[in-house]
Design a protein around this motif. Structure first.
Motif, short mmCIF file in Angstrom:
data_model
loop_
_atom_site.label_atom_id
_atom_site.label_comp_id
_atom_site.label_asym_id
_atom_site.label_seq_id
_atom_site.Cartn_x
_atom_site.Cartn_y
_atom_site.Cartn_z
N ARG A 76 0.82 -1.20 0.00
CA ARG A 76 0.00 0.00 0.00
C ARG A 76 0.86 1.26 0.00
O ARG A 76 0.55 2.24 -0.66
CB ARG A 76 -0.89 -0.03 1.24
N ARG A 122 3.82 1.65 -1.22
CA ARG A 122 4.42 1.82 -2.53
C ARG A 122 3.41 2.44 -3.48
O ARG A 122 3.74 3.31 -4.28
CB ARG A 122 4.87 0.44 -3.03
N ARG A 123 2.20 1.99 -3.37
CA ARG A 123 1.16 2.55 -4.22
C ARG A 123 1.00 4.04 -3.91
O ARG A 123 0.82 4.85 -4.81
CB ARG A 123 -0.15 1.82 -3.96
N TYR A 155 3.27 6.06 -2.92
CA TYR A 155 4.38 6.79 -3.54
C TYR A 155 4.17 6.94 -5.03
O TYR A 155 4.43 7.99 -5.62
CB TYR A 155 5.70 6.07 -3.28
N THR A 207 6.19 15.70 1.28
CA THR A 207 7.06 15.19 2.33
C THR A 207 6.27 14.85 3.58
O THR A 207 6.41 13.76 4.15
CB THR A 207 8.13 16.24 2.67
N ALA A 211 3.84 11.93 2.88
CA ALA A 211 4.56 10.66 2.78
C ALA A 211 5.04 10.23 4.16
O ALA A 211 5.04 9.03 4.47
CB ALA A 211 5.75 10.80 1.83
N ARG A 255 4.26 6.66 5.68
CA ARG A 255 5.38 5.81 6.03
C ARG A 255 5.31 5.40 7.48
O ARG A 255 5.51 4.24 7.84
CB ARG A 255 6.67 6.57 5.74
N TRP A 302 9.46 -4.97 1.28
CA TRP A 302 9.03 -3.64 1.74
C TRP A 302 8.71 -3.68 3.22
O TRP A 302 9.05 -2.75 3.95
CB TRP A 302 7.83 -3.17 0.92
N ARG A 312 11.82 -3.71 5.09
CA ARG A 312 12.48 -2.42 5.01
C ARG A 312 11.87 -1.43 6.01
O ARG A 312 12.56 -0.59 6.55
CB ARG A 312 12.31 -1.88 3.59
N VAL A 364 10.53 12.65 -2.33
CA VAL A 364 10.58 13.23 -1.00
C VAL A 364 11.34 12.33 -0.03
O VAL A 364 11.72 12.77 1.04
CB VAL A 364 9.18 13.52 -0.45
N ASP A 365 11.52 11.11 -0.36
CA ASP A 365 12.38 10.26 0.45
C ASP A 365 12.86 9.08 -0.40
O ASP A 365 12.36 8.86 -1.50
CB ASP A 365 11.69 9.82 1.74
N LEU A 399 12.41 6.02 -0.28
CA LEU A 399 11.43 4.99 -0.63
C LEU A 399 10.65 5.37 -1.89
O LEU A 399 10.24 4.50 -2.64
CB LEU A 399 10.45 4.78 0.53
N GLU A 400 10.47 6.65 -2.09
CA GLU A 400 9.76 7.05 -3.30
C GLU A 400 10.58 6.70 -4.53
O GLU A 400 10.05 6.25 -5.55
CB GLU A 400 9.45 8.55 -3.26
N ALA A 439 10.28 3.02 -5.04
CA ALA A 439 9.01 2.65 -5.66
C ALA A 439 9.03 2.97 -7.15
O ALA A 439 8.59 2.17 -7.98
CB ALA A 439 7.86 3.39 -4.97
N PHE A 475 16.50 -0.70 -2.45
CA PHE A 475 16.38 0.33 -1.42
C PHE A 475 17.70 1.05 -1.21
O PHE A 475 17.75 2.27 -1.09
CB PHE A 475 15.91 -0.29 -0.10
#
Lengths: 564, 566
Positions: A225, A227-228, A230, A247, A250, A254, A277, A280, B204-205, B207-208, B211, B232
């Motif tokens: 979710r 990732r989606r 982003y 920012t 997100a 996150r 993910w 991570r 913005v980070d 992870l973006e 992705a 990553f």
């Protein structure tokens, strides 16, 4: 059989009639008929909310729907004391969002305390929507962004951006104000277990139920979710692509994901990709268990049977026309990289003039990619002119395009049955559904090494690098020329698919997980009339059982040494 | 499979995780080489490309160690980190030693990342290298291609290095470069960053970026080529290395779509005002009918006009607000006459109501002011939103909006006064002498006050304070009703004192000025609303729009990436 009350938490999709139909949720509910399900669903837009629900079996006792796209009707203005509480908790939350640059994230506990503080306030006084739309929220956000230690990007946040963030948080925190957390009634309090069908907003009620009632939480993530989020929140999504807004937003998602992974009893990613993910974002390895999505195998078995009856076993070596046919099925989009396959097929034809290619479209391409389809057709026409057997026959191109649903190809199974080798040439894939379908059909496959392909195929098919037509051609040729190997691989693929990706296995895995989680959690105080599994310690069933300790009366079995 | 170039490329078909092309048996020597490499890792200082380690021998992947490359030191073989220069020399050495072998060997690099899963494959086995080495032999006939390289440890095993390991497509360009003697880029991540520069700049980070990379088909296997353990950590390096411009202020939003329909709708009330004005020339029943028609027209037009454009109000307007406005308008038409009857007549209201020219003209001026008022409201909203974008904090925003609000109110007042002046001046042109200048003046003042009140109330309602707006209008109504009731109550014997305040208010040096009552009521309410607006409309949250470009995008339905969820 013991019965549990499962709170199914969904966002969009199931159980709404409009939206991607997640058949696995339906199969899950139907497959575990001995449990009771309460569905708590968020509608993500007006069309979905008004679309109604899919037909549900009787074990689904109730469906509670809350809209995420509009404020809840019952929101009220906070009183003075409530406003003070709101300010305190929201300041915590905003501070956690604004804090911290990249790298290790401090302030996750601040986030959690702010989130749960707001949740408790919402539980008593209604959702925080109005407070978040008021000036106070903007002021708190401003202070958080100016605080020392704030992310450098958000330090210069402008008023418009603060407003946008407040608006987004208003939306993101709507699950707090649903009224599902009161005692009794349409409440998660009665659930023995919360099963969030995806991460993100759907898992938020589960987190709160865990907080308020100690209900164990199971989160299934077939697509990540976060990732989606982003991918969808890219440039232009908020405030004309304001970096500040993105920012902060997100950061919220996150941290919510991290909180979910940290708090959930068990997270079941659908493949190793989703699992990465979760790892991570701080999930503990022992709380992750991959549960492959299940697919309905029955649709595809006929194709396999037909293949078993008709295909040569290899001794004679006489390949039928079908066996010289490659099948590509999917949507004609750039991600599918059909162009690479066409180029590969050109090479194959050079070696094996009898080869054919069937391109089966499983659906129309996205409007943005409509041109790609024409491009592919033009390329095919260019590379492969019509051919005829002799001077009197009508020619045809060795590459034929068809849409699934035509009389010739009534369904996908028929598409895979049309050829001897299934090819997946995509350059991007999450979980390769088409590949699994081909495996169910018992087809030998050649696929590109993307996404979860390697994990899915195991050793039962050929894998080539993406964007490598020559490798693809060589692998296809190897299979086309070797019927025995093709049959061997197809059988192995089918066995593997039946073992790993059948719907029964998926449902069974969740059934087992439900029992396991319920066994680990203490039984809820309000015992239902039905016998409840694990409500009594095992000793209670023994005649000469030792008297249980006072504080353990009614509590579930304590599993010493279990990996909690 | 017979031509030379094809032969060297063939190893690519034998792929990790799958069964391989032809099934010849691996020779013991190859098994030994493989076992050695698995046992000892890739040869650390392999100067020959014949012992390929994915990263060590990867000439194009060799680049200066970047300071901002978290989590990748462990991934890198020692030689790659210590000396970025050697790979090229190594490659050249390989070239000079045995060009065909070098080509083949470089093509064969890139295996180790893929190997574990090859081992994990259920039925797959390691690619038997001899498959293509046989066809390769004619293409590389020199003994060096298969012979031992003196420098290489494991590579010294006499086998075809080209067949030793499976390869990935990335090696194809490397092979071409090796053959042509060209160098690869020293910093492959830089190329990747360039290819995804938009993604890197807007992320913005990390992870973006991760992705986004995954959405472009970059996998952990690919990341290994960039000397990272996974996507990553590759994304982290890209994020840290990207130079981002300072956060720019949000782009200005386009102006509200200005529709001709809204313009028309705001002009429509003027028709009603003109009807009333025309009615002022008549007498008796026709006048009453025409006046009623004009007022009705104006009300309908106002309602229509407020459905769209800058005067549109969302939810939350109390139902009574419309009634209150209706009362105010009705009082503006007949209130003065009614009050006069109450004050003067001893036997109650019997005469037919009459609308003097001044009242009608004031009303017409009021209806003409709707369009300018809408324009001012629109200007105020747009400028306030602009200030939202430009302001760095809430205090600054307040300081910017306060003069805007003052200017807006002043502009509307100026328009109202100007229109009333026009109405007053136009009177003689219609041949209608103004009999009582003082009374007319109070009528025009009342119209101005009413206009200001309605404008402020609407402005507040538009910006999210419908309740306050309704209270303001209702307060004006209450004041008018109270005045009428007081006058009525004064007729009760002994209660005459109750009527005194109203009488004092309307008593002028040159006769009664009935319109002072609505002027006072509306003026006071307007002042109260102005004071409130000074606080409320300078808040940032007042200029938040429910559905403007600043709000979050709708959550999309699950994408096809959710694979199994169907």
């Amino acid at each position: 059989m013991f019965s549990l009350r499962i709170g199914l938490l969904a966002e969009g999709g199931f159980p709404f009639a409009a939206g991607e139909s997640p058949g696995w949720c339906d199969r899950l509910v139907r497959g575990l008929a001995h449990h009771e399900f309460d569905v708590f669903a968020f509608a993500v837009d007006a069309a979905q909310e008004s679309s109604g629900l899919v037909p549900l079996p009787p074990q689904v006792r109730a469906v509670h729907v809350a809209p995420l796209w509009r404020p809840a009707p019952g929101e009220r203005r906070y009183g003075r004391a409530e406003r003070r509480r709101f300010a305190e908790h929201f300041a915590e939350l905003a501070g956690a969002l604004a804090a911290g640059a990249a790298g290790e994230e401090p302030g996750q506990d601040r986030f959690a305390s702010g989130l749960y503080g707001l949740a408790e306030l919402a539980r008593e006084a209604g959702g925080p929507g109005r407070a978040l739309r008021a000036e106070q929220a903007v002021r708190i956000l401003e202070r958080a962004c100016r605080a020392p230690g704030a992310h450098p990007v958000v330090r210069g946040a402008r008023v418009a951006e603060l407003l946008a963030v407040a608006a987004h948080l208003d939306r993101a925190l709507r699950p707090l104000g649903t009224g599902w957390y009161a005692e009794g009634g349409a409440s998660l309090a009665a659930a023995d277990l919360c099963h969030a069908l995806s991460g993100g907003p759907a898992a938020l009620p589960g987190l709160l139920a865990r907080r308020f009632f100690g209900t164990p939480l199971l989160v299934t993530e077939y697509g990540v979710r976060l990732r989606r989020h982003y991918l969808e929140s890219g440039r232009g999504a908020y405030a004309g692509g304001s970096v500040t807004v993105r920012t902060l937003v997100a950061a919220f998602h996150r941290r919510l994901a991290a909180e979910t992974y940290a708090e959930a009893e068990l997270v079941t990613p659908g493949n190793a990709h989703a699992r990465r993910w979760a790892l991570r974002l701080g999930a503990e390895g022992h709380r992750l268990r991959t549960v492959y999505p299940g697919m309905d195998a029955a649709r595809f078995t006929e194709a396999d049977d037909a293949a078993a009856a008709g295909s040569p076993t290899g001794e004679d070596g006489a390949a039928g026309a079908d066996d010289m046919t490659l099948v590509w099925a999917g949507r004609m989009e750039p991600a599918g990289d059909l162009v690479a396959l066409l180029h590969a097929f050109a090479e194959i034809r050079r070696e094996e003039p009898a080869a054919h290619l069937v391109v089966a479209e499983t659906g129309p391409p996205a409007p943005a990619h409509a041109g790609y389809r024409d491009h592919c057709r033009a390329l095919a026409a260019q590379l492969f002119p019509d051919e005829a057997a002799d001077a009197h026959a009508v020619g045809a191109s060795p590459v034929s395009f068809a849409e699934v649903g035509e009389p010739a190809l009534p369904d996908r199974a028929a598409a895979y049955a049309a050829g001897g080798v299934a090819v997946l040439s995509s350059v991007v894939a999450g979980f390769p559904v088409g590949l699994v379908e081909a495996m169910f059909c018992g087809r030998a496959t050649v696929s590109t090494d993307v996404g979860a392909v390697r994990e899915v195929i195991g050793g039962t098919g050929l894998v080539v690098p993406p964007r490598n037509p020559r490798a693809l051609a060589d692998a296809c040729l190897a299979l086309l020329r070797d019927p025995a190997r093709r049959a061997r691989l197809g059988a192995a693929a089918r066995a593997r698919a039946m073992e790993l990706f059948s719907a029964q296995r998926n449902v069974g895995a969740f059934g087992g997980i439900y029992l396991e989680l319920a066994s680990r959690a203490p039984a809820t105080a309000q015992a239902p009339a039905l016998p409840h599994p694990f409500a009594h310690p095992p000793e209670a069933h023994l005649l000469a059982a030792p008297a249980p300790e006072r504080d353990r009366v009614g509590a579930g079995p304590v599993l010493e040494g279990a990996d909690r | 499979m017979t031509d030379g170039p094809r032969a060297t490329s063939d190893p690519r078909t034998r792929l990790p995780g799958g069964e391989t092309g032809e099934p010849p048996r691996p020779t013991p020597a190859e098994d030994l080489a493989e076992a050695l490499e698995e046992a000892f890792g890739p040869p650390a200082a392999a100067p020959s490309a014949a012992a390929p380690s994915d990263r060590g021998a990867d000439a194009d992947a060799a680049r200066p160690a970047s300071p901002a490359a978290p989590g990748k030191a462990g991934d890198r073989p020692p030689d790659g980190r210590a000396a970025p220069a050697p790979p090229e020399g190594r490659e050249q050495a390989a070239d000079t030693l045995a060009p065909p072998a070098a080509a083949g060997a470089t093509a064969a690099a890139g295996g180790p990342a893929a190997r574990p899963s090859a081992g994990a494959a259920a039925t797959g086995h390691m690619p038997p290298p001899a498959a293509d080495s046989a066809p390769a032999a004619p293409a590389a006939p020199t003994p060096a291609s298969a012979g031992p390289h003196p420098q290489a440890g494991p590579g010294a095993v006499p086998s075809d290095p080209a067949g030793l390991l499976p390869t990935t497509s990335a090696r194809a360009p490397a092979r071409g470069r090796a053959g042509g003697g060209r160098r690869g880029p020293a910093d492959p991540v830089r190329g990747l960053m360039y290819r995804h520069r938009d993604l890197c700049r807007d992320a913005v980070d990390p992870l973006e970026i991760a992705a986004g990379l995954e959405a472009h088909g970059v996998t952990d296997r690919t990341a290994v080529r960039y000397r990272h353990r996974d996507v990553f950590s590759l994304a982290e390096e890209m994020y840290v290395r990207t130079r981002r411009p300072a956060a720019a202020p949000p782009a200005p939003a386009g102006p509200e779509p200005r529709t001709r329909l809204a313009l028309l709708a705001h002009l429509l009330p003027l028709g009603g005002g003109l009807l009333v004005l025309a009615a002022a020339g008549l007498d008796g029943r026709p006048q009453a009918a025409l006046t009623a028609a004009g007022v009705g027209w104006a009300v309908v037009a106002l309602v229509l006009g407020s459905q769209r454009g800058p005067l549109r109000v969302g939810a939350g307007l109390p139902a009574g607000a419309g009634l209150a406005v209706g009362w105010l308008l009705a009082y503006a038409v007949y209130g003065d006459w009614f009050l006069g009857e109450l004050l003067g007549g001893a036997t109650g209201v019997t005469r037919a109501p009459a609308v003097p020219y001044a009242t009608a003209a004031a009303l017409a001026g009021l209806t003409a002011a709707v369009l300018p008022a809408a324009a001012v409201a629109r200007w105020f909203a747009a400028r306030a939103r602009g200030s939202l974008r430009d302001s760095r904090d809430l205090a600054e925003f307040r300081a910017r909006v306060r003069p805007l609000l003052a200017a807006a109110v002043a502009a509307v007042l100026a328009v109202l006064v100007a229109l009333q002046l026009v109405a007053a001046v136009a009177g003689p042109l219609f041949g209608r002498a103004v009999h009582e200048p003082a009374a007319s003046a109070s009528t025009y003042a009342a119209a101005c006050a009413l206009g200001a009140l309605l404008f402020l109330a609407r402005l507040l309602a538009v910006h999210g304070f419908p309740r306050a707006a309704a209270y303001g209008v209702a307060a004006a109504c209450a004041a008018q009703v109270t005045a009428l009731l007081l006058v009525l109550a004064a007729r009760v014997p002994g209660l005459a004192a109750l009527g005194r305040p109203v009488e004092l208010l309307v008593a002028g040096p040159a006769g009664f000025r009935m319109a002072t009552v609505p002027a006072a009521a509306c003026g006071a309410a307007a002042l109260a609303l102005l004071a409130y607006a000074g606080r409320a409309l300078t808040r940032a949250s007042a200029h938040r729009k429910e559905h403007n470009e600043m709000t979050a995008p709708p959550l999309a339905t699950p994408s096809s990436d959710d694979g199994g969820a169907r």
